[in-house]
Design a protein around this motif. Sequence first.
Motif, PDB file in Angstrom:
ATOM      1  N   THR A 192     -26.438  38.315  22.297  1.00  0.00           N
ATOM      2  CA  THR A 192     -26.034  37.178  23.136  1.00  0.00           C
ATOM      3  C   THR A 192     -24.860  37.586  24.036  1.00  0.00           C
ATOM      4  O   THR A 192     -24.853  37.297  25.235  1.00  0.00           O
ATOM      5  N   ALA A 193     -23.875  38.246  23.431  1.00  0.00           N
ATOM      6  CA  ALA A 193     -22.692  38.662  24.198  1.00  0.00           C
ATOM      7  C   ALA A 193     -23.094  39.577  25.343  1.00  0.00           C
ATOM      8  O   ALA A 193     -22.629  39.423  26.477  1.00  0.00           O
ATOM      9  N   VAL A 194     -23.992  40.532  25.060  1.00  0.00           N
ATOM     10  CA  VAL A 194     -24.385  41.474  26.106  1.00  0.00           C
ATOM     11  C   VAL A 194     -25.216  40.765  27.166  1.00  0.00           C
ATOM     12  O   VAL A 194     -24.983  40.907  28.365  1.00  0.00           O
ATOM     13  N   GLN A 195     -26.179  39.946  26.717  1.00  0.00           N
ATOM     14  CA  GLN A 195     -27.053  39.275  27.682  1.00  0.00           C
ATOM     15  C   GLN A 195     -26.258  38.420  28.672  1.00  0.00           C
ATOM     16  O   GLN A 195     -26.555  38.409  29.860  1.00  0.00           O
ATOM     17  N   PHE A 196     -25.248  37.699  28.163  1.00  0.00           N
ATOM     18  CA  PHE A 196     -24.504  36.794  29.038  1.00  0.00           C
ATOM     19  C   PHE A 196     -23.225  37.419  29.581  1.00  0.00           C
ATOM     20  O   PHE A 196     -22.363  36.718  30.097  1.00  0.00           O
TER      21      PHE A 196
END
Lengths: 163, 561
Positions: free
Chosen positions: B455-459
């Motif tokens: 999630t952190a990387v995607q956003f």
Amino acid sequence: MSEDKHILSILVDNQPGVLSRIAGLFSGRGYNIESLCVAETIDPAVSRITMVTMGHAQIIEQIKKQLFKLINVIKVHDLTTEKSIQRELILIKVYAKSEHRAEILRIVDIFRAKIVDVGPDHYTIEVTGTEDKLDAIITLLKPMGIKNIARSGRIALLRDSKQ
Amino acid sequence: MELTGAQILMRAFKEEGVDTIFGYPGGAVLDFYDELSRTDFKHILVRHEQGAVHAADGYARASGKVGVCLVTSGPGATNTVTGIASANMDSIPLVIVTGQVPSPLIGNDAFQEVDIVGITRPCTKHNYLVKNVKDLARIVKEAFYIARSGRPGPVLIDIPKDVTKSKAVYSVPDTIVLKSYNPTYEPNLKQLQKVVKLIRKSRKPIIFAGGGVILSKASDSLIEFSRRTKIPVTASLMGLGAFPGTDPLWLGMPGMHGTFRANMSIGEADLMIAAGVRFDDRVTGKVEEFAKHAEIVHIDIDPTSIHKNIPVSVPVVGDCRKTFAHLNRLLDKVDLGDLDQIREPWLEKIRKWKETTPLKYTQGELIKPQFVVEKLYELTKGEAIITTEVGQNQMWAAQYYHFDKPNHFITSGGLGCMGFGLPAAIGAQVACPSKTVIDIAGDGSIQMNSQEFATAVQFNLPVKIAILNNGFLGMVRQWQELFYKKNYSWTNMSFAPDFVKLAEAYGALGLRAVRSDEVEPVIREALATPRPVIMDFRVEQEENVYPMVPAGAAITNMILV
């Protein structure tokens, strides 16, 4: 510290799930419910729960505060500390052998109870009153043989007309 | 004009000022997601619904707003329970919307059906099952009102799929009035007069601040009150940051892993002004010994907190900010005497405690976990938002990162829920895009919700994870060492993924430090990287958190280093 019986009169929103919130609060926090009575009030949006619970002063204080914290609880009265009228109704199915019938009728009369059903070998007696009175009639009827008992749990109202 | 239930929910969110939704789609919420795609809400797609709730929790704490989650029925709903319970214990305002099977199927054990209202009844502030689309707008407004008012908390709204499809006119009352819910904000002024009287009489006063001070944004008035009365301040884990950790009047955290001076001050105090705390057992230790010489003033908006664990001399039901503001006004009218002189013996005693028995550890070639936290503090100039997992990492973060401002320390205090830190960091980073957000983690906890790294990387949320990797479930191991004769039953977690490669697998940066001289360069590189980073610090394996008060002992009875 001594544990005392307290009668709480709780006004709640008359909505599904409210009783379960209250029962859940008691089981989740390890409080006791001795008896419980729920019905609509004159305002159909509000129900009254009359509950008898046990605990020492600090626990009863917590119970009252925790109950009041529930969003659907409107009012909590501790009727033990205020003047109130309390009643309980009980149905007793008692064996009525012919040699006992006169005695049972006498007891019914003394307690201003009613016989509401008669069977070939039993009477069903309806009696209302305070806990003491109900315990007394049960003691007197026991020797004849009690088949079954249903108690309503206590209901109560403040004497004060404000409520 | 009639709107569908899905449209009503989106409009109600808008009216409540929602900008971000943490969620995960599924069958029962397809209509919401369909509608969501036509709105401008920021939606953070988590990888597990527990992560959605922790992220909303982190978002709420960093921003001071209500955190919002949207998840599907059945497993989507049950996965939120841990997050909800954590938010409930810590009084964090959240609104969680769960999908439900269509109304006619409720009770039939339908596919992905679960009685989430029943399940979450004891761990929400309140919850709703929406039976009629006409009630939806009002219920959402009520839910936000209940979540953020009084003692805040999570509110869950369960919405059957048919309700999301059926139509109604959008109608809400202007203000929410609940006859059964009216939190008391204004304190009783007579009680406050008593407080002032006690302050004048007291020679060894302390203030004990908790999460309620942060939630009610009372930090400034607390600081003013403390400085004007020269009363030193300790704060619970949830209250860290409510009072500057660099202030001379700061005592450190009390309790099981509290500082020597905080616990000794509590033991000797003759007056304790407690605000927004609930006297958790991790703070009080043996209740009979806790602050036993002190008159206790307890300020809290929740009457059930008062007299629950600790008998109190002066109860004050009210909002912390309003209460301290009133107290400050009362101080204008009283003469407290020459405070410098009056307080000197007490403050001198506290300074002695600090000098003789500070928090300490010895740094060798192996990395000490405390050293990592100190370096993080130093290199971020104390300005980062810190989230934590639970256990040793959490306690070292609390002890060695000196929080000067509220809303900068985000931890699962009451529930003590491992796996909290990473999703909470994600939520905090969404709320504060320009801040440095660091999750101080253990190698055990991080594996409980490490899927949220995606999630952190995607956003593109540049959270930094500092893993204090000791190959153990450290806090449990510490208890086994001290109280179970070193029988390390199943606390050895020597098998773990290569965290550097894990970061790389997610497309992020992974860094490792094995020697103490590698710590600073690793942190510097991480802070300079505008992407998510995992820092794997191989720390001394059997380091313990000290001081420590054995469970059930008086808090003045500390095991020191």
